[in-house]
Design a protein around this motif. Structure first.
Motif, PDB file in Angstrom:
ATOM      1  N   ARG A 206       0.543  -1.088  -0.268  1.00  0.00           N
ATOM      2  CA  ARG A 206      -0.039   0.416   0.130  1.00  0.00           C
ATOM      3  C   ARG A 206       1.031   0.823  -0.281  1.00  0.00           C
ATOM      4  O   ARG A 206       0.380   2.094  -0.962  1.00  0.00           O
ATOM      5  CB  ARG A 206      -0.899  -0.340   1.058  1.00  0.00           C
ATOM      6  CG  ARG A 206      -1.923  -1.167   1.094  1.00  0.00           C
ATOM      7  CD  ARG A 206      -3.130  -0.469   2.246  1.00  0.00           C
ATOM      8  NE  ARG A 206      -3.922  -2.277   2.464  1.00  0.00           N
ATOM      9  CZ  ARG A 206      -4.609  -2.579   3.011  1.00  0.00           C
ATOM     10  NH1 ARG A 206      -3.933  -2.535   4.525  1.00  0.00           N
ATOM     11  NH2 ARG A 206      -4.944  -3.667   2.873  1.00  0.00           N
ATOM     12  N   GLU A 207       1.316   1.383   1.053  1.00  0.00           N
ATOM     13  CA  GLU A 207       2.578   2.300   1.232  1.00  0.00           C
ATOM     14  C   GLU A 207       3.707   2.834  -0.548  1.00  0.00           C
ATOM     15  O   GLU A 207       3.652   3.949  -0.180  1.00  0.00           O
ATOM     16  CB  GLU A 207       3.760   2.293   1.958  1.00  0.00           C
ATOM     17  CG  GLU A 207       4.646   3.079   2.691  1.00  0.00           C
ATOM     18  CD  GLU A 207       5.998   3.263   3.230  1.00  0.00           C
ATOM     19  OE1 GLU A 207       6.735   3.435   3.461  1.00  0.00           O
ATOM     20  OE2 GLU A 207       5.775   2.326   4.227  1.00  0.00           O
TER      21      GLU A 207
ATOM     22  N   TRP B  29      -0.777 -13.485   5.494  1.00  0.00           N
ATOM     23  CA  TRP B  29      -1.349 -12.024   5.417  1.00  0.00           C
ATOM     24  C   TRP B  29      -2.242 -12.453   4.058  1.00  0.00           C
ATOM     25  O   TRP B  29      -2.131 -11.668   3.279  1.00  0.00           O
ATOM     26  CB  TRP B  29      -0.385 -11.650   5.690  1.00  0.00           C
ATOM     27  CG  TRP B  29       0.953 -11.868   4.817  1.00  0.00           C
ATOM     28  CD1 TRP B  29       2.068 -12.394   5.764  1.00  0.00           C
ATOM     29  CD2 TRP B  29       1.515 -12.699   3.615  1.00  0.00           C
ATOM     30  NE1 TRP B  29       3.187 -12.900   4.990  1.00  0.00           N
ATOM     31  CE2 TRP B  29       2.857 -12.576   3.749  1.00  0.00           C
ATOM     32  CE3 TRP B  29       1.268 -12.393   2.656  1.00  0.00           C
ATOM     33  CZ2 TRP B  29       3.611 -13.581   2.798  1.00  0.00           C
ATOM     34  CZ3 TRP B  29       1.576 -12.932   1.303  1.00  0.00           C
ATOM     35  CH2 TRP B  29       2.870 -13.528   1.421  1.00  0.00           C
ATOM     36  N   ALA B  30      -2.535 -13.644   3.903  1.00  0.00           N
ATOM     37  CA  ALA B  30      -2.391 -13.369   2.498  1.00  0.00           C
ATOM     38  C   ALA B  30      -3.964 -13.130   2.095  1.00  0.00           C
ATOM     39  O   ALA B  30      -4.072 -12.500   1.242  1.00  0.00           O
ATOM     40  CB  ALA B  30      -2.794 -15.341   2.015  1.00  0.00           C
ATOM     41  N   ASN B  31      -5.138 -13.616   2.831  1.00  0.00           N
ATOM     42  CA  ASN B  31      -6.397 -13.031   2.750  1.00  0.00           C
ATOM     43  C   ASN B  31      -6.593 -11.358   2.482  1.00  0.00           C
ATOM     44  O   ASN B  31      -6.849 -11.056   1.966  1.00  0.00           O
ATOM     45  CB  ASN B  31      -7.171 -13.319   3.480  1.00  0.00           C
ATOM     46  CG  ASN B  31      -7.660 -14.465   3.301  1.00  0.00           C
ATOM     47  OD1 ASN B  31      -7.726 -15.452   2.660  1.00  0.00           O
ATOM     48  ND2 ASN B  31      -8.022 -15.115   4.558  1.00  0.00           N
TER      49      ASN B  31
ATOM     50  N   ILE C 256      -4.849 -10.426  -0.877  1.00  0.00           N
ATOM     51  CA  ILE C 256      -5.839 -11.056  -2.129  1.00  0.00           C
ATOM     52  C   ILE C 256      -7.119  -9.481  -1.888  1.00  0.00           C
ATOM     53  O   ILE C 256      -7.071  -8.880  -2.950  1.00  0.00           O
ATOM     54  CB  ILE C 256      -7.006 -11.571  -2.013  1.00  0.00           C
ATOM     55  CG1 ILE C 256      -5.483 -13.112  -2.933  1.00  0.00           C
ATOM     56  CG2 ILE C 256      -8.431 -12.633  -2.893  1.00  0.00           C
ATOM     57  CD1 ILE C 256      -6.054 -14.578  -1.839  1.00  0.00           C
ATOM     58  N   LYS C 257      -7.351  -9.024  -0.471  1.00  0.00           N
ATOM     59  CA  LYS C 257      -8.116  -8.120  -0.644  1.00  0.00           C
ATOM     60  C   LYS C 257      -7.679  -6.611  -1.173  1.00  0.00           C
ATOM     61  O   LYS C 257      -8.478  -5.410  -1.176  1.00  0.00           O
ATOM     62  CB  LYS C 257      -8.842  -7.643   0.430  1.00  0.00           C
ATOM     63  CG  LYS C 257      -9.895  -9.138   1.152  1.00  0.00           C
ATOM     64  CD  LYS C 257     -10.238  -9.101   2.986  1.00  0.00           C
ATOM     65  CE  LYS C 257     -11.071 -10.529   3.013  1.00  0.00           C
ATOM     66  NZ  LYS C 257     -11.345 -10.387   4.848  1.00  0.00           N
TER      67      LYS C 257
ATOM     68  N   GLY D   1      -2.696  -6.607  -7.895  1.00  0.00           N
ATOM     69  CA  GLY D   1      -2.589  -7.453  -9.195  1.00  0.00           C
ATOM     70  C   GLY D   1      -1.184  -8.913  -8.522  1.00  0.00           C
ATOM     71  O   GLY D   1      -0.264  -8.625  -7.756  1.00  0.00           O
ATOM     72  N   ILE D   2      -1.780  -9.471  -8.511  1.00  0.00           N
ATOM     73  CA  ILE D   2      -1.307 -11.076  -8.306  1.00  0.00           C
ATOM     74  C   ILE D   2      -1.148 -12.041  -9.135  1.00  0.00           C
ATOM     75  O   ILE D   2      -1.514 -12.677 -10.297  1.00  0.00           O
ATOM     76  CB  ILE D   2      -1.704 -12.352  -6.861  1.00  0.00           C
ATOM     77  CG1 ILE D   2      -2.282 -11.005  -5.728  1.00  0.00           C
ATOM     78  CG2 ILE D   2      -1.023 -13.232  -6.602  1.00  0.00           C
ATOM     79  CD1 ILE D   2      -3.263 -11.977  -5.252  1.00  0.00           C
TER      80      ILE D   2
END
Length: 412
Positions: free
Chosen positions: A56-57, A75-77, A80-81, A85-86
């Protein structure tokens, strides 16, 4: 942001940086930290328990995971939230690699050839399966992960299989897959915008020593890729395209690799992977004209229009391994690394660090990946070997026979 370490993070990061991307690395393991620093900022998981605040930063557009283990982090969820892009499928779509028996079920549903396979929860069940099916099996963990209690054991006789079943770790059970021989090859594609885009056909040299001898190593000792957007060998047509209904249903987007064995003139799936590969990935990105844009659009599940660099039709990857490899319980000291002259192709450092005197030294079992691309295979192989011979670390070795067997696809 690359989620990884070592030569994977170094190679992917450098290639994307060269294409104009601003690259950083979230270091997911406790080794191979030096080389990603040559590309951009690095962030330790000890200092940053989650990469999400960093994403985010730093306003990261896409993340590129090295392995599927990211999906099982706390921290995976949140990742995704976050909406980033993954460059990997998520959720249900990950099961095609994660769960070996699920891949078997998918192949059965879509009439894709797959070796006869069984799941057993303990040694007694496994030995009963072998008694009823007296044939050699490849022994795998039912769940795929770098930290699996069982790493692939390739048995070529019933006696081999019986002996190994007495020694494997049954903590997660065991997956027994019929042994179909050595005529193995792979194909890597991108799935994005609901469509399948072929990239390359590849070959990984998985055995530790020349002549395809020794044990199957933890990662390949070498590899070949051939630009193959038209699916020259039929691997995508026979083993990936039939999955299209499931790919769309599961909202799959990202890389998809199939590894297969040719037997009786027909390809049989032995596994699917949802990564572009530690050795193949850097070669693929070098072959593409716009690798950063391709990764970003795939991570966003957008339509693709792939463009390849002219004349980069083949790639050869060689790995320089360190003292004790592939028997990783044997460890040597940190050893000086010498380079004789300038490199004429890509060299990606893995378990290497720089000392206070500015000189490099090896810190583990896999030292470097040397990658060369060329218009033809012979030139790519020659260039890779000319460059790997410029590196010296005592006790290290590399395979000297890559390309002399297993190629073209479907041969041994």
């Amino acid at each position: 942001m690359v989620l990884g370490v070592g030569s994977f993070a170094h190679s992917i990061g450098q290639t994307l940086a060269g294409a104009g991307a601003n690259v950083s690395t979230y270091l997911t393991r406790n080794y191979g930290h030096f080389s990603p620093t040559l590309v951009g900022e690095t962030f330790s998981r000890d200092a940053f328990p989650s990469p999400v605040p960093l994403i985010r930063e730093k306003k990261i557009d896409a993340v590129i995971p090295q392995s599927i283990d990211w999906a099982f982090q706390p921290w995976a969820n949140d990742l995704i939230k976050s909406g980033v892009g993954i460059f990997s499928p998520t959720g249900e779509a990950m099961r095609i690699e994660r769960e070996r028996d699920f891949a078997r079920e998918l192949c059965a549903k879509f009439k894709i050839p797959f070796p006869k396979s069984f799941v057993a929860s303990n040694r007694i069940e496994a030995e009963k399966i072998l008694a009823k099916n007296p044939q050699p099996f490849v022994i795998k963990n039912p769940l795929c992960s770098p930290t699996s209690p069982i790493h692939t054991i390739l048995c070529e006789t019933v006696a081999d299989t019986r002996a190994w079943l007495r020694h494997v770790n049954y903590a997660e059970g065991v997956f027994l897959q019929e042994y179909l021989g050595r005529a193995e090859a792979g194909h890597i594609a991108l799935v994005s915008g609901g469509e399948i885009h072929s990239l390359v056909t590849n070959q990984e040299y998985k055995y530790a020593f020349n002549g395809n001898m020794g044990i199957v190593a933890g990662a390949p000792l070498g590899g070949i890729v051939e630009r193959d957007e038209n699916d020259k060998y039929g691997l995508a047509r026979e083993l990936i395209h039939p999955l299209k209904p499931w790919l769309r249903e599961s909202k799959f987007n990202g890389p998809l690799q199939v590894t297969a064995i040719k037997r009786g003139g027909k390809w049989h799936v032995i596994e699917y992977n949802i990564r572009i590969g530690v050795t193949s990935g850097p070669m693929i990105l070098r072959m593409l004209k716009n690798p950063a844009q391709t990764v970003l659009r795939t991570a966003r599940n957008e339509r693709l229009k792939l463009e390849f660099n002219n004349k980069l039709n083949f790639g050869c990857s060689l790995t320089l391994t360190g003292y004790g490899y592939p028997f990783t319980q044997v460890r040597g000291p940190q050893l000086p690394l010498e380079v004789d002259g300038k490199f004429g192709c890509d060299v990606w450092w893995n378990e290497v660090a720089r000392g206070a005197d500015g000189k490099l030294f090896s810190t583990g079992h896999r030292i470097a990946d040397v990658i060369a691309l060329a218009p033809n295979l012979k030139t790519a192989i020659a260039k890779a070997y000319a460059n790997i011979r410029k590196i010296r670390v005592v006790g290290s070795y590399f395979r000297t026979d890559v390309g002399q067997s297993l190629w073209p696809p479907g041969t041994i």
